[in-house]
Design an enzyme around this catalytic site. Structure first.
Site, PDB file in Angstrom:
ATOM      1  N   THR A  50       0.826  -1.211   0.000  1.00 13.06           N
ATOM      2  CA  THR A  50       0.000   0.000   0.000  1.00 13.06           C
ATOM      3  C   THR A  50       0.864   1.266   0.000  1.00 13.06           C
ATOM      4  N   GLY A  89       2.829  -3.088   8.519  1.00 12.28           N
ATOM      5  CA  GLY A  89       3.049  -3.375   9.935  1.00 12.28           C
ATOM      6  C   GLY A  89       4.503  -3.737  10.196  1.00 12.28           C
ATOM      7  N   GLU A 331      -5.969  -6.194   3.617  1.00 12.59           N
ATOM      8  CA  GLU A 331      -6.015  -7.379   2.754  1.00 12.59           C
ATOM      9  C   GLU A 331      -7.162  -7.298   1.754  1.00 12.59           C
TER      10      GLU A 331
HETATM   11  C1  LIG Z   1       6.038 -20.665   6.976  1.00 14.07           C
HETATM   12  C2  LIG Z   1       5.500 -20.399   8.139  1.00 14.07           C
HETATM   13  C3  LIG Z   1       4.932 -19.220   8.396  1.00 14.07           C
HETATM   14  C4  LIG Z   1       4.188 -19.189   9.618  1.00 14.07           C
HETATM   15  C5  LIG Z   1       2.882 -18.668   9.349  1.00 14.07           C
HETATM   16  C6  LIG Z   1       2.096 -18.738  10.499  1.00 14.07           C
HETATM   17  C7  LIG Z   1       0.999 -17.784  10.431  1.00 14.07           C
HETATM   18  C8  LIG Z   1       0.957 -17.074  11.678  1.00 14.07           C
HETATM   19  C9  LIG Z   1       0.174 -15.864  11.534  1.00 14.07           C
HETATM   20  C10 LIG Z   1       0.775 -14.811  12.346  1.00 14.07           C
HETATM   21  C11 LIG Z   1      -0.058 -13.634  12.463  1.00 14.07           C
HETATM   22  C12 LIG Z   1      -0.896 -13.425  11.276  1.00 14.07           C
HETATM   23  C13 LIG Z   1      -1.723 -12.256  11.436  1.00 14.07           C
HETATM   24  C14 LIG Z   1      -1.570 -11.447  10.269  1.00 14.07           C
HETATM   25  C15 LIG Z   1      -1.824 -10.062  10.643  1.00 14.07           C
HETATM   26  C16 LIG Z   1      -2.078  -9.297   9.435  1.00 14.07           C
HETATM   27  C17 LIG Z   1      -1.875  -7.886   9.686  1.00 14.07           C
HETATM   28  C18 LIG Z   1      -2.345  -7.021   8.627  1.00 14.07           C
HETATM   29  C19 LIG Z   1      -1.971  -7.401   7.255  1.00 14.07           C
HETATM   30  C20 LIG Z   1      -2.412  -6.394   6.307  1.00 14.07           C
HETATM   31  C21 LIG Z   1      -1.626  -6.540   5.069  1.00 14.07           C
HETATM   32  C22 LIG Z   1      -2.198  -5.804   3.924  1.00 14.07           C
HETATM   33  O1  LIG Z   1      -3.190  -5.181   3.960  1.00 14.07           O
HETATM   34  S1  LIG Z   1      -1.301  -5.961   2.496  1.00 14.07           S
HETATM   35  C23 LIG Z   1      -2.104  -5.051   1.274  1.00 14.07           C
HETATM   36  C24 LIG Z   1      -3.347  -5.696   0.789  1.00 14.07           C
HETATM   37  N1  LIG Z   1      -3.873  -5.013  -0.335  1.00 14.07           N
HETATM   38  C25 LIG Z   1      -4.860  -5.479  -1.047  1.00 14.07           C
HETATM   39  O2  LIG Z   1      -5.418  -6.515  -0.738  1.00 14.07           O
HETATM   40  C26 LIG Z   1      -5.217  -4.697  -2.260  1.00 14.07           C
HETATM   41  C27 LIG Z   1      -6.587  -5.031  -2.762  1.00 14.07           C
HETATM   42  N2  LIG Z   1      -6.650  -4.903  -4.186  1.00 14.07           N
HETATM   43  C28 LIG Z   1      -6.620  -5.973  -5.029  1.00 14.07           C
HETATM   44  O3  LIG Z   1      -6.509  -7.114  -4.591  1.00 14.07           O
HETATM   45  C29 LIG Z   1      -6.728  -5.688  -6.503  1.00 14.07           C
HETATM   46  O4  LIG Z   1      -6.440  -4.399  -6.817  1.00 14.07           O
HETATM   47  C30 LIG Z   1      -8.103  -6.038  -7.057  1.00 14.07           C
HETATM   48  C31 LIG Z   1      -9.214  -5.366  -6.300  1.00 14.07           C
HETATM   49  C32 LIG Z   1      -8.247  -7.549  -6.987  1.00 14.07           C
HETATM   50  C33 LIG Z   1      -8.196  -5.562  -8.529  1.00 14.07           C
HETATM   51  O5  LIG Z   1      -7.026  -5.843  -9.195  1.00 14.07           O
HETATM   52  P1  LIG Z   1      -6.874  -5.663 -10.780  1.00 14.07           P
HETATM   53  O6  LIG Z   1      -7.575  -4.439 -11.210  1.00 14.07           O
HETATM   54  O7  LIG Z   1      -5.434  -5.804 -11.075  1.00 14.07           O
HETATM   55  O8  LIG Z   1      -7.535  -6.953 -11.239  1.00 14.07           O
HETATM   56  P2  LIG Z   1      -8.877  -7.206 -12.015  1.00 14.07           P
HETATM   57  O9  LIG Z   1     -10.045  -6.922 -11.154  1.00 14.07           O
HETATM   58  O10 LIG Z   1      -8.807  -6.565 -13.357  1.00 14.07           O
HETATM   59  O11 LIG Z   1      -8.717  -8.760 -12.149  1.00 14.07           O
HETATM   60  C34 LIG Z   1      -7.822  -9.373 -13.047  1.00 14.07           C
HETATM   61  C35 LIG Z   1      -7.917 -10.860 -12.941  1.00 14.07           C
HETATM   62  O12 LIG Z   1      -7.181 -11.294 -11.826  1.00 14.07           O
HETATM   63  C36 LIG Z   1      -7.966 -12.058 -10.938  1.00 14.07           C
HETATM   64  N3  LIG Z   1      -7.488 -11.787  -9.589  1.00 14.07           N
HETATM   65  C37 LIG Z   1      -7.505 -10.620  -8.930  1.00 14.07           C
HETATM   66  N4  LIG Z   1      -6.942 -10.776  -7.717  1.00 14.07           N
HETATM   67  C38 LIG Z   1      -6.566 -12.064  -7.613  1.00 14.07           C
HETATM   68  C39 LIG Z   1      -5.935 -12.834  -6.581  1.00 14.07           C
HETATM   69  N5  LIG Z   1      -5.601 -12.281  -5.403  1.00 14.07           N
HETATM   70  N6  LIG Z   1      -5.695 -14.129  -6.820  1.00 14.07           N
HETATM   71  C40 LIG Z   1      -6.042 -14.686  -7.975  1.00 14.07           C
HETATM   72  N7  LIG Z   1      -6.645 -14.018  -8.993  1.00 14.07           N
HETATM   73  C41 LIG Z   1      -6.908 -12.728  -8.800  1.00 14.07           C
HETATM   74  C42 LIG Z   1      -9.375 -11.599 -11.214  1.00 14.07           C
HETATM   75  O13 LIG Z   1     -10.297 -12.564 -10.870  1.00 14.07           O
HETATM   76  C43 LIG Z   1      -9.337 -11.353 -12.708  1.00 14.07           C
HETATM   77  O14 LIG Z   1      -9.480 -12.584 -13.356  1.00 14.07           O
HETATM   78  P3  LIG Z   1     -10.136 -12.685 -14.822  1.00 14.07           P
HETATM   79  O15 LIG Z   1      -9.324 -11.813 -15.702  1.00 14.07           O
HETATM   80  O16 LIG Z   1     -10.044 -14.124 -15.150  1.00 14.07           O
HETATM   81  O17 LIG Z   1     -11.542 -12.181 -14.667  1.00 14.07           O
HETATM   82  C1  LIG Z   2      -4.216  -1.696  10.551  1.00 13.88           C
HETATM   83  C2  LIG Z   2      -3.818  -1.747   9.122  1.00 13.88           C
HETATM   84  C3  LIG Z   2      -2.720  -2.507   8.742  1.00 13.88           C
HETATM   85  C4  LIG Z   2      -2.292  -2.538   7.427  1.00 13.88           C
HETATM   86  N1  LIG Z   2      -1.171  -3.241   7.092  1.00 13.88           N
HETATM   87  C5  LIG Z   2      -0.710  -3.203   5.832  1.00 13.88           C
HETATM   88  C6  LIG Z   2       0.491  -3.891   5.467  1.00 13.88           C
HETATM   89  O1  LIG Z   2       1.109  -4.526   6.290  1.00 13.88           O
HETATM   90  N2  LIG Z   2       0.955  -3.794   4.199  1.00 13.88           N
HETATM   91  C7  LIG Z   2       0.290  -3.084   3.250  1.00 13.88           C
HETATM   92  O2  LIG Z   2       0.755  -3.029   2.120  1.00 13.88           O
HETATM   93  N3  LIG Z   2      -0.869  -2.433   3.543  1.00 13.88           N
HETATM   94  C8  LIG Z   2      -1.373  -2.484   4.810  1.00 13.88           C
HETATM   95  N4  LIG Z   2      -2.554  -1.830   5.125  1.00 13.88           N
HETATM   96  C9  LIG Z   2      -3.232  -1.063   4.090  1.00 13.88           C
HETATM   97  C10 LIG Z   2      -4.496  -1.766   3.568  1.00 13.88           C
HETATM   98  O3  LIG Z   2      -4.182  -2.903   2.854  1.00 13.88           O
HETATM   99  C11 LIG Z   2      -5.300  -0.767   2.712  1.00 13.88           C
HETATM  100  O4  LIG Z   2      -5.735   0.265   3.554  1.00 13.88           O
HETATM  101  C12 LIG Z   2      -6.461  -1.457   2.026  1.00 13.88           C
HETATM  102  O5  LIG Z   2      -5.993  -2.294   0.990  1.00 13.88           O
HETATM  103  C13 LIG Z   2      -7.531  -0.480   1.495  1.00 13.88           C
HETATM  104  O6  LIG Z   2      -6.983   0.406   0.604  1.00 13.88           O
HETATM  105  P1  LIG Z   2      -7.172   1.990   0.768  1.00 13.88           P
HETATM  106  O7  LIG Z   2      -6.712   2.357   2.130  1.00 13.88           O
HETATM  107  O8  LIG Z   2      -6.486   2.595  -0.404  1.00 13.88           O
HETATM  108  O9  LIG Z   2      -8.701   2.243   0.697  1.00 13.88           O
HETATM  109  P2  LIG Z   2      -9.512   2.907  -0.506  1.00 13.88           P
HETATM  110  O10 LIG Z   2      -9.428   2.012  -1.684  1.00 13.88           O
HETATM  111  O11 LIG Z   2      -9.103   4.306  -0.699  1.00 13.88           O
HETATM  112  O12 LIG Z   2     -10.981   2.807   0.081  1.00 13.88           O
HETATM  113  C14 LIG Z   2     -11.768   3.951   0.452  1.00 13.88           C
HETATM  114  C15 LIG Z   2     -13.215   3.739  -0.020  1.00 13.88           C
HETATM  115  O13 LIG Z   2     -13.243   3.696  -1.430  1.00 13.88           O
HETATM  116  C16 LIG Z   2     -13.993   2.583  -1.867  1.00 13.88           C
HETATM  117  N5  LIG Z   2     -13.464   2.070  -3.132  1.00 13.88           N
HETATM  118  C17 LIG Z   2     -12.173   2.033  -3.544  1.00 13.88           C
HETATM  119  N6  LIG Z   2     -12.078   1.448  -4.737  1.00 13.88           N
HETATM  120  C18 LIG Z   2     -13.320   1.098  -5.111  1.00 13.88           C
HETATM  121  C19 LIG Z   2     -13.870   0.425  -6.234  1.00 13.88           C
HETATM  122  N7  LIG Z   2     -13.094  -0.017  -7.222  1.00 13.88           N
HETATM  123  N8  LIG Z   2     -15.201   0.223  -6.282  1.00 13.88           N
HETATM  124  C20 LIG Z   2     -15.990   0.643  -5.269  1.00 13.88           C
HETATM  125  N9  LIG Z   2     -15.529   1.269  -4.175  1.00 13.88           N
HETATM  126  C21 LIG Z   2     -14.206   1.495  -4.086  1.00 13.88           C
HETATM  127  C22 LIG Z   2     -13.858   1.553  -0.763  1.00 13.88           C
HETATM  128  O14 LIG Z   2     -14.952   0.639  -0.769  1.00 13.88           O
HETATM  129  C23 LIG Z   2     -13.848   2.438   0.468  1.00 13.88           C
HETATM  130  O15 LIG Z   2     -15.179   2.669   0.878  1.00 13.88           O
HETATM  131  C24 LIG Z   2      -3.003  -1.794   6.453  1.00 13.88           C
HETATM  132  C25 LIG Z   2      -4.135  -1.052   6.832  1.00 13.88           C
HETATM  133  C26 LIG Z   2      -4.540  -1.017   8.139  1.00 13.88           C
HETATM  134  C27 LIG Z   2      -5.731  -0.194   8.503  1.00 13.88           C
END
Ligand SMILES: CCCCCCCCCCCCCCCCCCCCCC(=O)SCCNC(=O)CCNC(=O)[C@H](O)C(C)(C)COP(=O)(O)OP(=O)(O)OC[C@H]1O[C@@H](n2cnc3c(N)ncnc32)[C@H](O)[C@@H]1OP(=O)(O)O
Ligand SMILES: Cc1cc2nc3c(=O)[nH]c(=O)nc-3n(C[C@H](O)[C@H](O)[C@H](O)COP(=O)(O)OP(=O)(O)OC[C@H]3O[C@@H](n4cnc5c(N)ncnc54)[C@H](O)[C@@H]3O)c2cc1C
Length: 572
Positions: A50, A89, A331
């Protein structure tokens, strides 16, 4: 996960995303170089995707990684203020490495987002490396133990083989080699799948606290002259809490299913079979959103159901809420995830079903629905008889609601197109319907998995009480969404009235088992960390004890008396 069990902490991203991303995307050589030291906590990493300007729209990310063949290096750069990495984080103070997601440029062309391992701090002194500007983003709604950080990269050079190259590659001359499937590099499905289990845990904790406390707390008069009843005997209290209990069980089973499904499909992917990836993506995105939204709302219901003491941090409920609520955002923001499931999977599957293709997996019902549409409708029409007892018929009802809302969304897109809108505009003008369709699809999946689970239970008594919970979960969902069922012609008004009456009976049936059902989650006092949710029920003594420990009670007369109150008094 290491220092504070079940509390967010700086190493979460290392364990939850850095290590798993290496496992999924590193080459054997990179595993050797990075995974082993990371496993031993010499390398501490985070996941920096992000940016200040973009979290959702990954193609809009601005950080660049430009290959320089003359030195065999990538140059990582943050070209604008909005491109500064924001939120990761453990980035602010803890990590010495980051997996940075950046737009890959080589031979004058941009190939989109790829993952790079970037050392950010000196391995011995922990001082930021040249060109790396890194720090903490400041206080937040919660997560105060976690140093969510910012990262500005100023032409930072890393070796060629620090790009994660299991799928896509850059050769020494700069030639780009495409991954076998572009979708493999998205990642994120792992944590999304795990979050479903986190929703279950948050619900289990919250309802354990609220239900135990409601058995301890006595308030008001139910019958004149009689002792005050346990607040758990009030129908309204049961109506708040027992559906949460039912959802906690439902999500526990869904969480287990998600974990198994992730394991199965990622096994196939490692073996080179990508055919199930769309199902895994749609399921993990949709269920992540569905369960976190539901749990987020339910935690607050539990807190309020504890009255004033729920507001005290001694209850643990305020902390559970602030720690859980970001799962709706991180996520993948929930609305965006619901839209992915709807437009990338449900509507697509609907169209395939409409032209007669047989569908597999969780959407196979769309084939049945399509086949039914081709058959002439019975003249009598109307809703089928509704059994408030038969779980399978309720599963079927949820399935038909989902099918009808998917159809509604698909038709809305069609109508918007016929009105001359572009594909993109038609989609945006149908997005309320699309989210509704996803929500209904996920709801169906949850009800179905709950009912499927009952088949695996052998003990008759356990099966009976779980069936009551499943019935409550299904009927409460029906009542809460009666508009959908009525609109789709799946429910009549007299049937809706019967559903409400049946819910009341179920609450009464569950009352004697409620405390045992939360005890069965087996969350010990240390894990719950809640004065209200204590296993022994000794709430009042410990509430008093807890208050006595408040920092303000460290002195009998607080310094504010001498500093402010007394001088104020002498001046008057
Ligand atoms: C080994 C041991 C280890 C030990 C392990 C032990 C575990 C222990 C645990 C320990 C503690 C754990 C606790 C954790 C704490 C966590 C803390 C907080 C973490 C927070 C981290 C974060 O927050 S980190 C940032 C996350 N930020 C997003 O999450 C962005 C969202 N934004 C999108 O995700 C894309 O922006 C979005 C919308 C898809 C559009 O992307 P776009 O425009 O590029 O894509 P399109 O929509 O055009 O899609 C194009 C085609 O890709 C397909 N597709 C899309 N995504 C796909 C996917 N993921 N997989 C497959 N296919 C996918 C789709 O279905 C289409 O398919 P088709 O073409 O066939 O229709
Ligand atoms: C506690 C915490 C921990 C995090 N940890 C990490 C980390 O470790 N690594 C990392 O990379 N990121 C991390 N993030 C960031 C997080 O992944 C993003 O905040 C998240 O992916 C949402 O993106 P944004 O903040 O840009 O929200 P935005 O996309 O700006 O969302 C704002 C509003 O816009 C709307 N919106 C946006 N796009 C669309 C669309 N296409 N259609 C309709 N509505 C839409 C949403 O629904 C929402 O209501 C963390 C966030 C928090 C709060």
């Amino acid at each position: 996960s290491c220092v504070h069990p079940d509390r967010p902490e700086p190493l979460d991203l290392h364990l939850g995303m850095f290590l798993p991303t290496l496992l999924n995307q590193a080459t054997p050589e990179q595993m050797e170089r990075f995974f082993t030291p990371a496993w031993n906590l010499r390398i501490i990493g985070t996941y920096a995707q992000t940016e200040m300007g973009h979290g959702t729209h990954l193609r809009g990310l601005e950080t660049t990684a430009t290959f320089d063949p003359s030195t065999q290096e990538f140059v990582l750069h943050s070209p604008t203020i909005s491109s500064i990495k924001w939120w990761p984080g453990g980035l602010g103070k803890t990590s010495n490495h980051a997996i940075v997601l950046a737009q890959l440029h080589t031979q004058g062309r941009c190939h989109g987002l790829h993952a790079f391992i970037v050392p950010i701090r000196d391995m011995d002194t922990h001082v930021p490396l040249p060109g790396v500007v890194v720090g903490d983003i400041g206080p937040k709604f919660g997560f105060s133990e976690v140093d969510n950080g910012f990262l500005k990269l100023e032409h930072v050079r890393i070796p060629l083989d620090n790009m994660l190259m299991k799928f896509a590659k850059v050769e020494p001359d700069g030639t780009y080699v495409k991954p076998p499937s572009a979708k493999l590099t998205y990642g994120m499905v792992f944590i999304r799948s795990m979050i479903v289990g986190q929703s279950a845990l948050a619900l289990a904790k919250s309802c354990t606290i609220a239900i135990r406390y409601s058995a301890v707390r006595h308030q008001s008069e139910l019958r004149p002259g009689e002792p005050e009843p346990q607040i758990l005997n009030y129908q309204t209290q049961q109506h708040k809490l027992f559906p949460v209990l039912a959802a906690a069980y439902a999500f526990t089973f869904v969480g287990q299913y998600m974990k198994d499904t992730y394991r199965r499909i990622s096994g196939d992917i490692h073996a080179g079979d990508y055919s199930q990836l769309p199902e895994l993506h749609a399921l993990s995105a949709g269920l992540k959103a569905f369960t976190t939204w539901a749990a987020n709302a339910a935690i607050e219901v539990c807190r309020m159901s504890c009255g004033g003491h729920g507001y005290s941090r001694s209850s643990a409920l305020p902390d559970i809420y602030v720690e859980f609520t970001p799962t709706c955002t991180y996520e993948g923001e929930n609305t965006v995830m619901m839209l992915q499931t709807a437009s990338r999977y449900l509507v697509k599957s609907y169209r395939q079903a409409s032209v007669g293709q047989r569908l597999q997996g969780s959407v196979s019902y769309l084939s049945e629905a399509a086949a039914q549409r081709l058959r002439p409708r019975p003249v009598s029409g109307g809703a089928a008889p509704l059994s408030t007892q038969d779980l399978l018929s309720l599963v079927h009802l949820y399935q038909r609601r989902a099918a009808s809302l998917v159809e509604l969304a698909a038709k809305s897109i069609q109508q918007e197109l016929q009105r001359g809108r572009s594909q993109e505009e038609a989609w945006n003008h149908s997005s309320i319907d699309l989210v509704r369709a996803s929500d209904a699809h996920c709801h169906f999946v949850v009800v179905k998995l709950f009912v499927d689970k009952l088949e695996q239970v052998d003990d008759a008594a356990v099966k009976a009480v779980l069936s009551t919970l499943a019935l409550l979960y299904a009927l409460k969902g029906l009542a809460d969404n009666s508009g959908d069922f009525l609109q789709a012609g799946l429910l009549t008004v007299p049937q809706a009235t019967r559903v409400s009456a049946r819910i009341k009976e179920l609450l009464e049936e569950l009352r004697p088992d409620a405390v045992a059902l939360v005890d069965a989650f087996d969350l010990n006092d240390r894990k719950l960390n809640s004065v209200l949710g204590r296993y022994d029920g000794n709430v009042y003594e410990h509430l008093y004890e807890w208050a006595r420990q408040s920092p303000l009670n460290a002195t009998e007369v607080h310094e504010s008396f001498h500093k402010y109150l007394k001088p104020l008094r002498s001046r008057l």
